[in-house]
Design an enzyme around this catalytic site. Structure first.
Site, short mmCIF file in Angstrom:
data_model
loop_
_atom_site.label_atom_id
_atom_site.label_comp_id
_atom_site.label_asym_id
_atom_site.label_seq_id
_atom_site.Cartn_x
_atom_site.Cartn_y
_atom_site.Cartn_z
N HIS A 42 37.03 40.81 29.82
CA HIS A 42 36.53 39.45 29.92
C HIS A 42 35.05 39.53 30.24
O HIS A 42 34.58 40.57 30.72
CB HIS A 42 37.29 38.67 31.01
CG HIS A 42 37.37 39.39 32.34
ND1 HIS A 42 36.34 39.38 33.25
CD2 HIS A 42 38.34 40.18 32.88
CE1 HIS A 42 36.69 40.10 34.30
NE2 HIS A 42 37.88 40.62 34.11
N TYR A 48 52.22 49.22 32.42
CA TYR A 48 53.08 48.77 33.52
C TYR A 48 54.52 48.96 33.06
O TYR A 48 54.96 48.30 32.12
CB TYR A 48 52.79 47.30 33.83
CG TYR A 48 51.29 47.04 33.94
CD1 TYR A 48 50.61 47.23 35.15
CD2 TYR A 48 50.54 46.70 32.80
CE1 TYR A 48 49.23 47.05 35.22
CE2 TYR A 48 49.16 46.52 32.87
CZ TYR A 48 48.52 46.69 34.08
OH TYR A 48 47.16 46.52 34.14
N GLU A 108 39.35 47.12 30.68
CA GLU A 108 40.40 47.34 31.67
C GLU A 108 41.81 47.47 31.09
O GLU A 108 42.66 46.62 31.31
CB GLU A 108 40.37 46.21 32.70
CG GLU A 108 40.35 44.80 32.14
CD GLU A 108 40.37 43.75 33.26
OE1 GLU A 108 41.25 43.83 34.12
OE2 GLU A 108 39.49 42.87 33.27
N ASP A 145 39.99 21.24 61.06
CA ASP A 145 38.54 21.06 60.92
C ASP A 145 37.83 22.36 60.54
O ASP A 145 36.62 22.49 60.71
CB ASP A 145 37.95 20.45 62.19
CG ASP A 145 38.18 21.36 63.40
OD1 ASP A 145 38.93 22.36 63.26
OD2 ASP A 145 37.61 21.07 64.46
N GLU A 189 39.61 50.07 35.24
CA GLU A 189 38.70 48.98 34.86
C GLU A 189 37.26 49.32 35.23
O GLU A 189 36.97 49.66 36.38
CB GLU A 189 39.11 47.69 35.59
CG GLU A 189 38.15 46.53 35.35
CD GLU A 189 38.65 45.21 35.92
OE1 GLU A 189 39.41 45.22 36.90
OE2 GLU A 189 38.25 44.17 35.36
N HIS A 224 49.02 40.19 39.40
CA HIS A 224 48.16 39.48 40.36
C HIS A 224 48.60 39.71 41.80
O HIS A 224 48.42 38.86 42.66
CB HIS A 224 48.11 37.99 40.05
CG HIS A 224 47.27 37.68 38.84
ND1 HIS A 224 47.32 36.48 38.18
CD2 HIS A 224 46.36 38.43 38.19
CE1 HIS A 224 46.48 36.51 37.15
NE2 HIS A 224 45.88 37.69 37.14
N HIS A 244 48.26 42.35 28.97
CA HIS A 244 47.04 41.56 29.18
C HIS A 244 45.95 42.00 28.23
O HIS A 244 46.08 43.00 27.54
CB HIS A 244 46.59 41.60 30.65
CG HIS A 244 46.29 42.98 31.18
ND1 HIS A 244 45.14 43.66 30.88
CD2 HIS A 244 46.99 43.79 32.02
CE1 HIS A 244 45.13 44.82 31.50
NE2 HIS A 244 46.25 44.94 32.20
N ARG A 299 46.09 50.86 35.93
CA ARG A 299 44.99 50.16 35.24
C ARG A 299 43.70 50.89 35.60
O ARG A 299 43.55 51.36 36.73
CB ARG A 299 44.93 48.69 35.65
CG ARG A 299 43.82 47.91 34.95
CD ARG A 299 43.99 46.39 35.01
NE ARG A 299 43.93 45.81 36.34
CZ ARG A 299 44.98 45.37 37.02
NH1 ARG A 299 46.20 45.46 36.50
NH2 ARG A 299 44.84 44.87 38.22
N HIS A 339 35.62 35.95 35.97
CA HIS A 339 35.96 35.66 34.57
C HIS A 339 34.85 34.72 34.12
O HIS A 339 34.97 33.50 34.22
CB HIS A 339 37.34 35.02 34.46
CG HIS A 339 38.43 35.94 34.92
ND1 HIS A 339 39.67 35.52 35.32
CD2 HIS A 339 38.45 37.30 35.06
CE1 HIS A 339 40.40 36.57 35.68
NE2 HIS A 339 39.68 37.66 35.53
N ASP A 371 33.82 44.16 39.24
CA ASP A 371 35.27 44.10 39.01
C ASP A 371 35.74 45.50 38.60
O ASP A 371 35.55 45.90 37.46
CB ASP A 371 35.53 43.06 37.90
CG ASP A 371 37.00 42.79 37.67
OD1 ASP A 371 37.82 43.31 38.43
OD2 ASP A 371 37.31 42.03 36.73
N ASP A 380 42.40 46.90 42.57
CA ASP A 380 41.52 46.11 41.69
C ASP A 380 40.67 45.26 42.64
O ASP A 380 41.18 44.28 43.21
CB ASP A 380 42.37 45.24 40.76
CG ASP A 380 41.53 44.41 39.78
OD1 ASP A 380 40.31 44.26 40.01
OD2 ASP A 380 42.12 43.88 38.81
#
Ligand code: GLY
Ligand code: MN
Ligand code: MN
Length: 465
Positions: A362, A416, A412, A40, A435, A247, A358, A433, A369, A275, A264
């Site tokens: 965006h 890698y 960004e 619940d 960004e 991710h 990538h 990275r 996004h 972001d 990130d």
């Protein structure tokens, strides 16, 4: 802000939608459903971005109806003293017109009874397609009721159209109110990154067992401390090789002296996302190879920033990034010239994809996004076919969106590097990275996330302090 100014922004947006619905048009926009987490307990409620954009209303179970003539109806939770003791104060339909500026408001319990009447004698029903599971059948049910009255002279709408097309275009170009919120969100997130970096260096210096979740805790603290309601997306805090998992989510892996950490993370403030990604040495000092790769990513980002200005296209920052990264991959031995040839081959045949897989950005806004077409609307008919050099798939492209002031996008780039015999060992398992969030201005773009530094020397200085 008095009441009228507070709701004028949303009333104006509703009027702009109404003006685009066409003769006999009517639009229906529900907010997001409440979702059970387990048994619940519910997930924290997050309103639907379209609904919020048009109402500023954050309660669950809301529905907005707009007619082409500009009449607006809100359905909302009825006042209920007992429920309000458990769940909090509700605005209620009586107060809604004055507070939100809608023409009229009713209890959501009357939705099924009233919607067929609102749809009667309209021509086109607009609603967001493919956003709310079950909405189509709900609308079908209401239309059935309208059809049952056709023999009494009622007209039933004979067209359904996707409202996202209209609202996405509006949401793509942010107004001053939105940019003000996004700048505040960006500042909070920048401070959160600084806090996480400094905590990391402090703990490493003290010889403590640093875990990714310690840094996540610093981010959350700073977000909430400054009024952000929640993170805009699941924070990525990735130590060492985890940074190569795009991710990866903050977990309990140890953060070791000598490793890089990639964070990130961005807060959501009053519905708007920020972001930011920063990559930093856990102990506060880049090694030589770390710094070489870091500076390459940074240089590629600078090239992308330069390509982010009115008149440029959405793909231009990506193409600029790829050019710099690809050249750097050749120079640093991440790609072997004997295998891949020259720079143009690396780009054309997408060899760089091995270490940069990538896109460079965006749209950013109410959703991390964010919505908004990546194709230039005036050039939809210009179809280019090309064969993807890696997959062999035939891809049909349309001309990329032309950037305009008020659009907000991320920049960004990253690198890698997975372990492989043909790659210098010093670079193995490095994931980097950087960004930032950019608002397109009349002259170029403004990076609103630079409250946290990006230069390697500045990061080191920050982590010493
Ligand atoms: N944090 C999600 C992204 O960078 O796209
Ligand atoms: Mn992003
Ligand atoms: Mn990000």
């Amino acid at each position: 802000m008095d009441q009228q100014t507070a709701y004028a922004i949303y009333a104006d947006r509703r009027a702009r939608v109404a003006a685009q619905l066409g003769p006999g048009g009517i639009a229906i926009v529900p907010t997001a459903p409440e979702r059970t987490r387990n048994r619940d307990s519910e997930y924290l409620f997050r309103f639907d971005s379209y609904f919020y954009y048009l109402t500023g209303f954050t309660e669950p179970r809301g529905w907005l109806v707009i007619t082409a003539e500009g009449h607006t109806t809100l359905f909302c939770q009825p006042k209920d003293l007992e429920r309000e003791i458990w769940d909090g104060i509700r605005l209620g339909p009586q107060a809604a017109p004055d507070t939100l500026g809608v023409s009229e408001a009713f209890s959501v319990d009357e939705l099924d009874a009233r919607l067929p009447r609102l749809l009667e004698n309209r021509q086109t029903v607009w609603f967001p397609f493919a956003i709310h599971g079950g909405l189509e059948s709900r609308i079908d049910g209401w239309l059935q009721k309208v059809r049952a009255r056709v023999r009494y002279g009622a007209l039933c709408p004979d067209a359904q159209r996707d409202l996202c097309g209209i609202v996405d275009e509006m949401r793509l170009v942010k107004d001053a109110h939105e940019i003000g919120i996004m700048k505040r969100a960006a500042q909070i997130s920048a401070q959160a990154h600084i806090r996480a970096m400094q905590r990391c260096a402090r703990m490493i210096r003290a010889g403590e067992d640093v875990r990714e979740y310690h840094l996540d805790a610093e981010l959350l603290h700073e977000f909430r401390q400054h009024g952000s309601q929640y993170p805009a997306y699941g924070s990525i805090v990735a130590a060492g090789a985890n940074a190569c998992v795009l991710h990866y989510r903050a977990d309990n892996a140890p953060v070791r002296d000598g490793e890089l950490v990639l964070i990130d993370a961005g807060c959501e403030l009053d519905g708007y996302a920020s972001d930011i990604t920063r990559t930093f040495p856990a102990n506060g000092r880049f090694t030589g190879p770390q710094r070489d790769l870091y500076n390459l990513v940074l240089a590629s980002q600078a090239a992308a920033v330069e390509a982010t200005r009115p008149g440029k296209r959405f793909v231009d920052p990506h193409d600029a990034t790829v050019r710099v990264l690809a050249q750097g991959m050749l120079d640093l031995g991440l790609l072997d010239r004997n295998d891949v040839g020259h720079l143009d081959d690396v780009i054309e045949k997408r060899h760089y994809f091995r270490h940069y897989m990538h896109r460079t950005g965006h749209w950013l806004g109410l959703d991390v996004h964010d919505c908004g077409s990546y194709v230039e609307p005036g050039e939809l008919g210009q179809l280019n076919e090309r064969k993807d050099p890696l997959s062999g798939e035939v891809i049909k492209d349309r001309p990329s969106r032309i950037l305009r002031p008020g659009m907000v996008l991320t920049i960004e780039p990253g690198l890698y590097v997975s372990p492989a015999a043909d790659v210098p060992k010093a670079f193995w398992n490095l994931g980097i990275r950087i960004e930032d969030d950019a608002v397109v201005t009349p002259e170029g773009c403004e990076l609103i996330t630079r409250g946290v530094p990006v230069e390697a020397d500045e990061i080191e200085a920050l982590m010493r302090s």
